[in-house]
Structure formats: C-alpha cells, structure tokens
Motif scaffolding. Structure first.
Motif, mmCIF file in Angstrom:
data_model
loop_
_atom_site.group_PDB
_atom_site.id
_atom_site.type_symbol
_atom_site.label_atom_id
_atom_site.label_comp_id
_atom_site.label_asym_id
_atom_site.label_seq_id
_atom_site.Cartn_x
_atom_site.Cartn_y
_atom_site.Cartn_z
ATOM 1 N N ASN A 61 0.843 -1.194 0.000
ATOM 2 C CA ASN A 61 0.000 0.000 0.000
ATOM 3 C C ASN A 61 0.878 1.244 0.000
ATOM 4 O OD1 ASN A 61 0.959 0.377 2.608
ATOM 5 N ND2 ASN A 61 -0.858 -0.505 3.572
ATOM 6 N N GLY A 62 0.228 2.377 0.053
ATOM 7 C CA GLY A 62 0.981 3.624 -0.040
ATOM 8 C C GLY A 62 1.892 3.877 1.136
ATOM 9 N N GLU A 63 1.700 3.169 2.246
ATOM 10 C CA GLU A 63 2.532 3.389 3.427
ATOM 11 C C GLU A 63 3.747 2.461 3.452
ATOM 12 O OE1 GLU A 63 0.067 2.956 6.810
ATOM 13 O OE2 GLU A 63 -1.386 4.478 6.184
ATOM 14 N N GLY A 64 3.934 1.718 2.392
ATOM 15 C CA GLY A 64 5.090 0.834 2.317
ATOM 16 C C GLY A 64 4.920 -0.488 3.015
ATOM 17 N N ASN A 65 3.676 -0.835 3.370
ATOM 18 C CA ASN A 65 3.430 -2.113 4.040
ATOM 19 C C ASN A 65 3.169 -3.217 3.024
ATOM 20 O OD1 ASN A 65 3.624 -1.034 6.660
ATOM 21 N ND2 ASN A 65 1.494 -0.314 6.556
ATOM 22 N N HIS A 66 3.372 -4.459 3.470
ATOM 23 C CA HIS A 66 3.101 -5.629 2.643
ATOM 24 C C HIS A 66 1.779 -6.224 3.103
ATOM 25 C CE1 HIS A 66 7.194 -4.984 1.599
ATOM 26 N NE2 HIS A 66 7.716 -5.551 2.668
ATOM 27 N N GLU A 67 0.780 -6.150 2.266
ATOM 28 C CA GLU A 67 -0.552 -6.590 2.669
ATOM 29 C C GLU A 67 -0.762 -8.055 2.306
ATOM 30 O OE1 GLU A 67 -3.269 -3.769 0.928
ATOM 31 O OE2 GLU A 67 -3.069 -2.479 2.685
ATOM 32 N N LEU A 68 -1.177 -8.841 3.300
ATOM 33 C CA LEU A 68 -1.341 -10.274 3.154
ATOM 34 C C LEU A 68 -2.803 -10.654 3.294
ATOM 35 C CD1 LEU A 68 1.590 -11.472 5.466
ATOM 36 C CD2 LEU A 68 1.646 -11.146 2.986
ATOM 37 N N PRO A 69 -3.223 -11.734 2.646
ATOM 38 C CA PRO A 69 -4.593 -12.227 2.852
ATOM 39 C C PRO A 69 -4.743 -12.808 4.248
ATOM 40 C CG PRO A 69 -3.358 -13.727 1.470
ATOM 41 C CD PRO A 69 -2.493 -12.519 1.649
ATOM 42 N N THR A 70 -5.976 -13.097 4.616
ATOM 43 C CA THR A 70 -6.241 -13.555 5.985
ATOM 44 C C THR A 70 -5.722 -14.957 6.264
ATOM 45 O OG1 THR A 70 -8.440 -14.299 5.279
ATOM 46 C CG2 THR A 70 -8.257 -12.089 6.234
ATOM 47 N N ASP A 71 -5.248 -15.661 5.243
ATOM 48 C CA ASP A 71 -4.601 -16.957 5.496
ATOM 49 C C ASP A 71 -3.438 -16.799 6.472
ATOM 50 O OD1 ASP A 71 -5.793 -16.782 2.783
ATOM 51 O OD2 ASP A 71 -5.326 -18.919 2.727
ATOM 52 N N TYR A 72 -2.855 -15.612 6.480
ATOM 53 C CA TYR A 72 -1.672 -15.366 7.300
ATOM 54 C C TYR A 72 -2.023 -14.717 8.635
ATOM 55 C CZ TYR A 72 0.874 -16.206 2.963
ATOM 56 O OH TYR A 72 1.370 -16.762 1.817
ATOM 57 N N ALA A 73 -3.312 -14.608 8.967
ATOM 58 C CA ALA A 73 -3.712 -13.872 10.171
ATOM 59 C C ALA A 73 -3.123 -14.489 11.434
ATOM 60 C CB ALA A 73 -5.237 -13.825 10.257
ATOM 61 N N GLN A 74 -3.229 -15.798 11.579
ATOM 62 C CA GLN A 74 -2.709 -16.450 12.777
ATOM 63 C C GLN A 74 -1.202 -16.273 12.880
ATOM 64 O OE1 GLN A 74 -4.499 -17.987 15.239
ATOM 65 N NE2 GLN A 74 -2.554 -18.152 16.308
ATOM 66 N N TRP A 75 -0.508 -16.445 11.763
ATOM 67 C CA TRP A 75 0.955 -16.280 11.750
ATOM 68 C C TRP A 75 1.346 -14.848 12.105
ATOM 69 C CZ3 TRP A 75 3.665 -13.170 8.165
ATOM 70 C CH2 TRP A 75 5.061 -13.269 8.237
ATOM 71 N N LEU A 76 0.613 -13.886 11.517
ATOM 72 C CA LEU A 76 0.949 -12.488 11.755
ATOM 73 C C LEU A 76 0.660 -12.099 13.200
ATOM 74 C CD1 LEU A 76 2.019 -9.909 10.556
ATOM 75 C CD2 LEU A 76 -0.285 -9.376 9.730
ATOM 76 N N LYS A 77 -0.428 -12.605 13.779
ATOM 77 C CA LYS A 77 -0.722 -12.298 15.179
ATOM 78 C C LYS A 77 0.379 -12.842 16.088
ATOM 79 C CE LYS A 77 -4.027 -12.845 18.929
ATOM 80 N NZ LYS A 77 -5.291 -13.444 19.386
ATOM 81 N N ARG A 78 0.849 -14.029 15.805
ATOM 82 C CA ARG A 78 1.904 -14.610 16.639
ATOM 83 C C ARG A 78 3.163 -13.748 16.575
ATOM 84 N NH1 ARG A 78 2.838 -20.597 15.220
ATOM 85 N NH2 ARG A 78 0.700 -20.634 16.004
ATOM 86 N N ARG A 79 3.534 -13.311 15.371
ATOM 87 C CA ARG A 79 4.708 -12.434 15.237
ATOM 88 C C ARG A 79 4.495 -11.139 16.016
ATOM 89 N NH1 ARG A 79 8.434 -12.678 10.977
ATOM 90 N NH2 ARG A 79 8.391 -10.400 10.908
#
Length: 762
Positions: free
Chosen positions: A609-627
């Motif tokens: 996105n415009g803020e330089g973030n890497h946007e992931l689908p919700t398949d990665y939600a559990q992984w991202l929350k753990r991180r």
C-alpha cells in the motif's frame, strides 16, 4: 612292459587347459576380486604369447635351466640330485623338469615309486613330441601351484602383488619362481617370510649366472623386503557382491570390468572413515556414498559402509538399503510444480495447517518448528521448508509427483499406491536407495533425462527417458546451487562452487542425507544406523554434509566446477521479491529471477500500500498475530484491515451480538456446510469428522478452534451444538474445552453465513 605302460603314459593335451575362474576388475583393469571355483582354487590363464620373458626366465632359472636342451627329462639333473640326496641321507633335491612337473599337475599316479617315476619320464618325453617347448612352458606357467590355492603366474601376480604378470619386476618374478619348490614352506602370507626371501635371492643369483639379470639389479633386489599384499584383492566389496548376485545366474564372464575407479574408490573409503569418530559420537555408526559420472551414468565409486565386516552390520550395502528419504525428494515436487506452470518466484504460504490423512490428522511442521509466512518457491526449496511443500503437494495432487518418483525408479515396481504415501510424499516418507537417489539427481544434472546407473564398463546404457522438462531441471538446479537460500549450516560447509546440494533428515533423526551434483559428477551420501536406531539429533547437513563436502573437494582439488548454463528457453525478469510479480511503484525490494520463456509474470504487484506495508490475505492472520504478540515487528499487514495491528488483534471481550444461533445458513435455508458469497468462512481446525481419544481419567480436552475468511470481516462467532461459544476477531481463533460426545462446531458471520463441521470426543 611297453604294452602295460603305453596307455598309462599317453599324453592328453586336452587336459592341460584349466577352466578360468572369474576376475572382477575396475575400469582400468586393476583387480577388485578373484573368484574361486567349487574347490576354492583361483585360476587366471594367460595366452602363450602374453607371458613375459622375465617371468619365463625366472621360472627356468629356478626349476629347469636346461629346459630347451633336454627331451623331457634331464639326465644330468638326475645324476646331480642323486649325488646330493646320497650325501644328505634323504631327499634334498629333485630332478623333475618343467615337462615332468606339467605331467604331474594333470595326472596323479599315486605313491611315489620308481615305476611311477619312470612312467612320468616316459609321458614327459612323449608330450615333448606332441607340443613345442613354448607350448609346454606356457601350459606349465598357467598351471603351476603357487600356494594358497593359486594356480598360474597370472593368478599369483594378481593376488600377491595386485598387478598382472606383465607388470612384474625382477624381484617379484623371482618371488613367484621361488614358490613351486615348496608352496607351503615359502608361503608369502606365512609366518616365516625369511624363508621365501632366501629362496627368492637364490633365484636372483641363478638369473644372474645365466646372464638374464645384471649383478647390480640382482644385488638391489636381494636388499629389498618382501612386498606382497596382505590378502587377495578384495576391493569395492559391496559393489562386487552386487555384481555377482545380479549376474551369477546368467553366467559370470572370465574378466569383468566394472565402472569404478579403484583410486577414487579408495579415496571415498578413506573419506568416510575419517568421519567415523565424529559420527559415532553423534549416535551414527554407519555411512555410505556413491559417485556417478553424469555424462555416462557410470558409477565411479560405491562404498556401502565404513568397513565390510560384522561391525555395526557393515556387510549391509548402504547404497542399496531402503531408508526414509527425508527432504531429498522435495526437488522433484518443485520440478513437478514448475512443469505445471509455477515459477521460482511463486509465493507459497509457510504457515501451519492441518490436513486429513488415512491415519487421521496430519500436522506438518518445519524442521525448526517455526513458520515464515509468505515465501517464494526458491526460498521454500532452498531452506527445505516442510509447510509450503505439503501445501504445494495438496494443491497439485499426489499423482504427478508419485508418477515422477516411479519414473525415476526411486519407488520400486511393487511400491504401494498413492494413497499409502499421501501428502507424506512432500517430506520424504517413501523409503529409497542411495544409488537410485544419485541417479535421480543426475537426471537434474542432465537436463531432466533419466537413465539408470551403469556399473559394468561397456554395458549398453538404457535409452534416456525425458522425466522433467529441461527448463524445470535447470530452475531446480539453480535453486539448489544458490548459496544465498541455503540453511546456515550448509553455507558454512565451504564447498567448491557451483554445486547443487540438497540435504534430508528422516523422522527422529534416523537418516541423514546429502546429495548433489556439478555438471560432471553426482555425489550422494547417507549417514545413520542399519538397525534403524535413532541418532543423537543428527540432521542431514551436519551428518552427511561434511562427507559430501570432502568428496567434492577430492573431485575438484584445483579448478572449480563448470558453471550451470540455462537453456535458451530460460529468461530473466526483475520482480518484486515479496510477491514475485512485476514491480509496482510501492515495491521497495526487487530481484532478478529466472523464468521459463512465456511464463514470466504479467500481473503487477498489488501487495504494497501507499505506506510501504506488505498486505497479506487472511490466510496469514494467525501467523501475523503470533509475530506481533512476540514483538517481531515488520511491514506485514492484513489486507483490508487497519494498519494498526494492535487494533486488528484486539484481545478484549467482544459484546455478545444478537445473531442467528442455529445451523449455519445461506439465503435463509439451513446448510450443514455453506458459506456466504462474500465472507466465505472456512474452519481450518479441527478438521471435519476428527476423532479425539481422552486419556484414562480425563473428561475433556482443550481444542483450539481456527478459521480463515476470504474477505475482511471484523469478527466471527463460534457455536458448539447450536450454542454460542464466543466471538473472535482476526485471526478468528477460540479455545474450547471439549467434553465427551459428538459435537457440531460452527463458525459464522453476523448474517449467519459460515461453515459447520463435526468432531467426536470419546
């Protein structure tokens, strides 16, 4: 008397030729093993015109210096022997000519009487009338007993000196010529070598007195020690055993040349043994290795164990024993994926997921028990990640990979069907053989064309079979040869580069593998225990990797291996390193990647996105929350959600919503497994129809309910047996204390759309 002895002294030249026993040699003619006949004798004949003059002179000097001047017996020698025996009071000297010794070698006359001796002389004279002197001498040198059940000079030269008779020097020729007088007394492997040395030196003096050897050469020879092998040639024992077993029924040839190079074979044996103490300290008592020439598929070296003995089951041929493959089969999974349109830049999900199997739930884990989120195929294979490999196989289906493994002959003809292996194909649950694995990797080195390995020199190789496209073979090779994506312990091996390398570790560390190739050679190594016992957590890179490195260094002591070159149908593109797609203005990390021509990425990256973030689908939600919970911050965000991860992964209790609390529905109709057209909630854990067994005395167990959604949704509601359990936001997990019984578990959005599964606790 004539009528009596005539038939008894009639020569039969047909009896002179002895049946040859097989000799197995290396590719250069160096003997690996001399086989025996049914009486345990060895006999390797030489053609008459091939027997070296030096050997003939040594035996004539020792046994019959007047051979070319007598008619078959030597009156002067008889008189001389009679005088010597009379003075000694017992037999100290014989007078048998070479012709007489030849007669005695094929015709046994019982007790040594005067009449028997006379018959022997008569037959010797008659034999000399039938054959030339050269034929008689040749027959004698091919039949003479030289001790230890060795018949003939070629046989003895191979067994005592490890070389052919044509390569003997004067000292070695004199040593052999010293033996016929008393093969047991002068046994080269006996306890009294000084006896043989004394007799040998006498032969050297006789050769000098007859003008066949210079005094200086004789003096030098007499000063030398007795230099003989400790035993008959016994090289590459596992390979020779295998050759004999596979060819005995069809008949073994007199001389078989195998493809191994004995010098390289011995170097591989020394290399393996140099790691023995290190591996034994880690609970691994055996190792095996194979080297193949990729150009011909000839096996240049094959070592089946540390040593061919009963120690640690060393008689077992480790290159032919079936062992669990570990991750060594992953390149063939990814080759199948590339041939089905995927690329090294394809992004795979390295996140945990449960799969259904015939044995119940299958929950694969990475070696380090960590998940890495989105990874491209290059990294997934280079790091040998299990989670994306299993997901990929689940996506592709097992049939293509199974067929490839069958075509590469990694699986035997009687292997179980696809269902037996299931998704375990991705992480190497089939049992394979090291030699077959080497041939499969040589297929990658040869651009995807498979041929079985060759062990007999000159054997017509099989017609190559195309198993993998040339493009996929190169791309897999390039990934395996990429040091930047290897695990750290492989990066520290400091091998000759470029080399394509893959390691593998089986369950509970029973097997450690390292297999790889350059353009010229394929090297495969295995470490473990033949009884199947576990090692002390020894992975492939640390167990077999150092052996692989040392073998490659032996093959390339100077110049590095030639580089791998892409075919004309491979091109390069600059891509977003995160998505593997054509870069957009928001892509900050770019790389150059190989692609099959025509399969380059055509879609622009939309991950950032415009803020330089890497946007992931919700398949990665559990992984991202753990991180996020662990404090590992990054630019990863969930697409469609707030960039503030604290707000996304809110931990406060949600207000209880007024929503439908019955079966999951769609369009006002009840459905047991239905999803809305926009939300698409999918329960990822537990799996439908999972069955859990309680421990004795246990009345319930704790289950983690997990779900994913296709499109962003603020929260979902979990139900058990139509009763609301609770509300969960991303990553939509909830803890449930499950009691006995069969339960209906539902996950739904605020409109009642979602999915329902059933689980049993008993």
């Amino acid at each position: 008397y004539y009528k009596k002895v005539e038939p008894l002294t009639r020569p039969d030249p047909g009896l002179l030729a002895l049946a040859a026993t097989p000799v197995v040699c290396d590719r250069n003619g160096i003997p690996l093993r001399l086989l025996t006949d049914e009486r345990w004798f060895r006999h390797v004949p030489m053609p008459e015109d091939k027997i070296p003059v030096l050997v003939q002179q040594a035996f004539l000097a020792a046994e019959d210096s007047r051979f070319y001047r007598h008619p078959g017996f030597d009156p002067l020698a008889i008189i001389r022997a009679a005088r010597a025996n009379s003075r000694a009071g017992h037999i100290v000297s014989g007078a048998s000519t070479i012709s007489q010794q030849l007669v005695k070698s094929y015709k046994k006359r019982g007790p040594r009487t005067l009449d028997a001796k006379l018959q022997e002389i008569i037959e010797s004279v008659r034999l000399e009338r039938l054959l030339t002197k050269e034929q008689i001498l040749s027959a004698y040198l091919n039949r003479v007993d030289l001790g230890n059940n060795l018949l003939g000079v070629e046989t003895a030269a191979l067994c005592y000196f490890g070389k052919k008779a044509t390569a003997l020097d004067p000292v070695e020729a004199a040593t052999l010529a010293a033996l016929p007088k008393a093969p047991t007394l002068f046994d080269p492997w006996g306890r009294h070598p000084e006896r043989l040395i004394s007799r040998r030196n006498w032969v050297l003096d006789r050769m000098t007195s007859l003008g066949w050897l210079s005094p200086a050469a004789a003096l030098t020879g007499k000063q030398s020690d007795l230099m003989v092998l400790l035993e008959p040639p016994w090289e590459a024992p596992h390979l020779v055993d295998n050759y004999i077993a596979e060819n005995r029924e069809r008949g073994l040839t007199t001389e078989a040349r195998l493809t191994v190079d004995l010098n390289l074979q011995r170097e591989v044996e020394r290399t393996l043994k140099s790691h023995r103490l290190r591996l034994h300290a880690s609970g691994a008592r055996q190792a095996a290795a194979v080297i193949i020439d990729n150009r011909t598929l000839e096996v240049l070296a094959l070592v089946g164990s540390f040593e061919y003995s009963a120690r640690a089951h060393g008689f077992v041929n480790g290159t032919k024993a079936r062992r669990s493959a570990g991750s060594t089969l992953k390149p063939f999974l990814y080759a199948t994926a590339i041939d089905q349109g995927l690329t090294p830049a394809t992004v795979l999900a390295d996140v945990e997921k449960a799969f259904r199997s015939d044995e119940g739930e299958y929950l694969p884990l990475n070696y380090d028990r960590q998940a890495n989120g989105p990874v491209n195929m290059r990294l997934a294979l280079g790091k040998s990640l299990n989670l994306p490999a299993v997901r990929l196989l689940d996506h592709l289906g097992e049939k293509g990979v199974y067929s490839l493994l069958r075509g590469l002959e990694l699986l035997p003809a009687n292997a179980p069907g696809i269902d037996y292996y299931g998704l375990g194909l991705a992480v190497g649950n089939p049992e394979i053989r090291l030699l077959d694995l080497a041939a499969a990797y040589a297929t990658l080195a040869n651009g995807g064309e498979f041929q079985p390995p060759v062990v007999v020199l000159g054997q017509q190789p099989a017609v190559p079979r195309r198993m993998i496209s040339r493009e996929a073979a190169f791309l897999i090779t390039d990934i395996l040869a990429d040091p930047l994506v290897r695990s750290s312990h492989l990066q520290n091996l400091q091998m000759p580069e470029p080399v394509a390398l893959k390691t593998g570790t089986s369950t509970h560390y029973r097997d450690a593998w390292a297999v790889g190739f350059t353009r010229r050679y394929t090297v495969a190594t295995w470490v473990g225990n033949f009884d199947g016992s576990v090692t002390a957590t020894l992975p492939g890179g640390q167990g077999a990797g150092p052996i692989f490195r040392d073998l490659m260094k032996n093959l390339y002591p100077g110049e590095p291996p030639a580089p791998f070159t892409p075919p004309a149908t491979i091109t390069t593109r600059r891509i977003c390193s995160m998505s593997g797609l054509t870069p957009s203005p928001g892509c900050r990390e770019l790389k150059i990647e190989y692609f099959v021509l025509g399969n380059e990425p055509a879609v622009q990256c939309g991950l950032h996105n415009g803020e330089g973030n890497h946007e992931l689908p919700t398949d990665y939600a559990q992984w991202l929350k753990r991180r996020h919970t662990e404090g590992r911050e990054s630019r990863y965000r969930l697409a469609g959600y707030s960039p503030n991860l604290d707000a996304v992964f809110v931990s406060t209790t949600w207000p209880q919503p007024q929503i439908y609390a019955g079966p999951v529905q769609i369009s006002g109709e009840d459905h047991s497994n239905a999803a809305g057209p926009t939300t698409e909630i999918h329960i990822t854990y537990p799996l439908d129809n999972d069955r859990y067994i309680l421990e004795p005395g246990q009345e319930s167990l704790t289950l983690r309910l997990e779900a994913k959604v296709r499109n962003p949704i603020e929260r979902i509601v979990w139900f058990v047996d139509t009763k609301e359990l609770g509300v969960a936001g991303p990553p939509y997990t909830f803890i449930w204390n499950a009691g006995r019984g069969r339960h209906r578990v539902q996950a739904a959005d605020e409109n009642g759309y979602g999915e329902m599964i059933e689980v049993t606790v008993e």
